[in-house]
Design a protein around this motif. Sequence first.
Motif, short mmCIF file in Angstrom:
data_model
loop_
_atom_site.label_atom_id
_atom_site.label_comp_id
_atom_site.label_asym_id
_atom_site.label_seq_id
_atom_site.Cartn_x
_atom_site.Cartn_y
_atom_site.Cartn_z
N ARG A 109 0.83 -1.20 0.00
CA ARG A 109 0.00 0.00 0.00
C ARG A 109 0.87 1.27 0.00
O ARG A 109 0.51 2.28 -0.61
CB ARG A 109 -0.94 0.01 1.21
CG ARG A 109 -1.89 -1.18 1.26
CD ARG A 109 -3.05 -0.92 2.19
NE ARG A 109 -2.64 -0.59 3.54
CZ ARG A 109 -2.38 -1.47 4.50
NH1 ARG A 109 -2.47 -2.77 4.24
NH2 ARG A 109 -2.03 -1.08 5.70
N LYS A 110 1.99 1.20 0.67
CA LYS A 110 2.91 2.35 0.65
C LYS A 110 3.45 2.59 -0.76
O LYS A 110 3.57 3.74 -1.20
CB LYS A 110 4.07 2.09 1.62
CG LYS A 110 5.08 3.22 1.68
CD LYS A 110 6.22 2.88 2.61
CE LYS A 110 7.28 3.98 2.60
NZ LYS A 110 8.43 3.64 3.47
N HIS A 111 3.79 1.52 -1.47
CA HIS A 111 4.23 1.67 -2.87
C HIS A 111 3.12 2.29 -3.72
O HIS A 111 3.39 3.15 -4.58
CB HIS A 111 4.63 0.32 -3.44
CG HIS A 111 5.90 -0.23 -2.86
ND1 HIS A 111 6.94 0.57 -2.46
CD2 HIS A 111 6.30 -1.52 -2.62
CE1 HIS A 111 7.93 -0.18 -1.99
NE2 HIS A 111 7.56 -1.45 -2.08
N CYS A 112 1.88 1.90 -3.48
CA CYS A 112 0.76 2.48 -4.23
C CYS A 112 0.61 3.96 -3.91
O CYS A 112 0.33 4.78 -4.81
CB CYS A 112 -0.52 1.73 -3.91
SG CYS A 112 -0.58 0.03 -4.53
N ALA A 113 0.79 4.32 -2.66
CA ALA A 113 0.70 5.73 -2.28
C ALA A 113 1.81 6.53 -2.95
O ALA A 113 1.60 7.68 -3.39
CB ALA A 113 0.79 5.87 -0.76
N PHE A 114 2.99 5.95 -3.07
CA PHE A 114 4.10 6.64 -3.73
C PHE A 114 3.81 6.83 -5.22
O PHE A 114 4.17 7.88 -5.80
CB PHE A 114 5.38 5.83 -3.53
CG PHE A 114 6.58 6.44 -4.20
CD1 PHE A 114 7.27 7.47 -3.62
CD2 PHE A 114 7.01 5.97 -5.44
CE1 PHE A 114 8.38 8.04 -4.23
CE2 PHE A 114 8.11 6.53 -6.07
CZ PHE A 114 8.79 7.57 -5.45
#
Length: 804
Positions: free
Chosen positions: A352-357
Amino acid sequence: MCIRDRNGCERGIMELGETAPFEIDDSYTAVKKSDAPQDIDRLTFDEKLDEVEKTAACLGSSNIFQQIFALVSFPRLLRNAQLKPRALALLTESNLGFLSSGKTELMIAAAQSFTEILDSAVLCPVELDQHLFPVLQNAYLNRLSALDPVVSLLWRELFVEMMRQLAVSVLRGKVLQIVLSKSQYSQPTHNRTLAANTVGILCELLDHETVEQELFAQAMCLCQDTDYEVRAIMCGQLPQIARAVSADLVNKRILEELLDLVGDEILEVRLQAVDTMISMCDVFETEIRATQILPIVKQICRNVSDDVSLTLAANFGLLACKLSADLVADGDSLMIFETFKGLAKNPDSTCRKHCAFNFPAMVKTSGAAKFAVHLLDTLVALSADEAVPVRQTIAAGIHEIALILGGQRSITHLKPVIITLFTDSSMAVCEAVVPKVGVILGVLRSDDSGEPQQALWHEMLSPLLALQTTVEHKWRVHLPLLKQWRGLPDWYTNRNDIYEHFVPVLLTAMNAAPNVVAQEAASVLCLCIRRNNFDFQQRAMCQRILREFGRASRWSLRMLFLDFCEMVMTTFSRRFFRTHFLDHILMMDTDRVPNVRKRLAQLLPAIAEALPPNSIHSEKLEGILECFHQDRDRDVVETTTWAQEQIVSRPLSAEDDEIDRRKELEEDGDSKAEAAMHSLVQERRNISRGRTCQLSGSLAEKGKKPAQISSRRSLCRKLGPNSLTHDPQLDKSDRLRPMGRRETTSAPNLQSLVRHQDSPSVTFSNSLISNKTKQSAAARSQRRHSASSDRSSLSSERRANFKR
């Protein structure tokens, strides 16, 4: 001097000698145990030796600490132009033969020393080839199998960096032959690994013809190596190779190898190949992307496994941007967005952090028009995610999303998300969003100052203040937020919002925050005072600063007051400074703290420029200079001497006067704007009252006798007791009208007045009005004369008191 032990920790020499897990030289141990004079003499050098001679002696020593000292001395010697030839000769003669022992500490120290030499660029390519490259070849390239992995990594990075600085002829000769020889299948794995790691940089540095003829075939063989580590490394080298060869080789041979690596049996190789394929999408031709790359991407998106999800999420924004032109069918683009939504709901917070980035890249792919349809729900979910790193990443990129969407769509869609991030209780989230507050609010700001904009900024008051409350306890975050607050006058056109909500916060920061934060708060407050158009609010803020800081019991607050006065002299006109701060700042010469007096002395040249010629304050300034020259504190006396020299040597110029005149005009313009605003408000009030009076008059005309009698009595009081016998029609024409209503006369009434202007009643009415006008003019003249005499007598009394 610090070096690293085997665990990668920095330790001093003495610390290494006591606790580091490596063998101490036998001679050093013997000296430590025996304390024999001859052993001590063996490790002692003459103090008359220069730097190069000491380094040479340490190189010849068997003690490890002296050898490390010699290694770390070379960057300093080579930076000295006079010692550089001797240092290079010493390096060539010794060849650092003790590095062949393979001791980890010596190898790490040598790698760090050579890296520092390369970073400082003190050696030309020829000198690198003659003096430094032979040492690297003997200590590293010829001993790869015997080195520790950490040491091998340091020297490999050193080798790559040295390749960038060597001459092309050396690269085409020595270096290319070394790489080709170590890339052979018969070589050990560590040799082929080194060759694979250097192929890409070598392709960048050599010409296309050399790469295609001598290096390309061997690089493709490394892609099919039996060791999966070599294949994984070659996946990362393919983009550099593709940029160095022709398009035919890229679209045929490199594409074949890449597709083969995507289907590799080893997971690590597959992940690296997917990453490489995403980064190389724009390298291939459009037809190749549509027929070869896009089907593989669709297959991966339809069946996203847990093994590939992290790699795919980390590169999904780049993939969507590069394939956006090829997603012709609506189903293809919908599949991309649905896959991204699925990754954003992954249970793994890292995914999810990669998606936010990657979210800004996805917004750029979808476009502002389709943002609400495809991505708005995902953005709201990520901004309220339970994992702090996810919210932190969204906060760090929310300004990019706002810039892509534009002002109106940001207000419509992003306002709830921005409010959520501003009011987040996590310090990490607030720290990420603080540097971009100015950009975010700048996008929301519109030139239209109507009710929707006013409502928007009124709604943003609470989130901004909540953000300040969260970060005020961490000054390193509080300071950037106050710097962003310099845009407050641009965001809030209603100055009452700044005066009522932000000014108290700034004053609190000036009073309680660390000095660097208090200084920034004072600067922002000075800007807010300057942009405030209301005189009464400016006076109130200046008086509060005088009361809370100029007369404060803490000397640090009085110092801040002097700093604020300096900001005022820079921002405002001299007249403003004289009006609000001059009298008090000249009374601070008796402050009991020397630092305050010294700060006042530093401001004396600027104060002297603000004074009009031959003023009473000039005499006070001269008295302060004389008093400070006799001060007990030496720093105050020295600063006063400097200030007096500045006052004498820096007379006012015409340019300074012109700048000050412009500032005065701007301030006068602000006062006029304030007066115009007050008159507009008063006019609106009068119009409102007029409508109320008109409504009551219409009700009275409909048959309410008391209202008519009251109106007639008020008119009689105006005209006097003798006017009760005039024509009753006069009431209708001269009845008092409500304030704010414009008198209108219809055409028939005008004709009636013209037709009956000689009638006795009209003549009598005109005479009464004329007499009344003359009486009111005489009364006004008498009142004006009495008020003028009172003011003159009061002014004479004040002058007498002032002289006394």
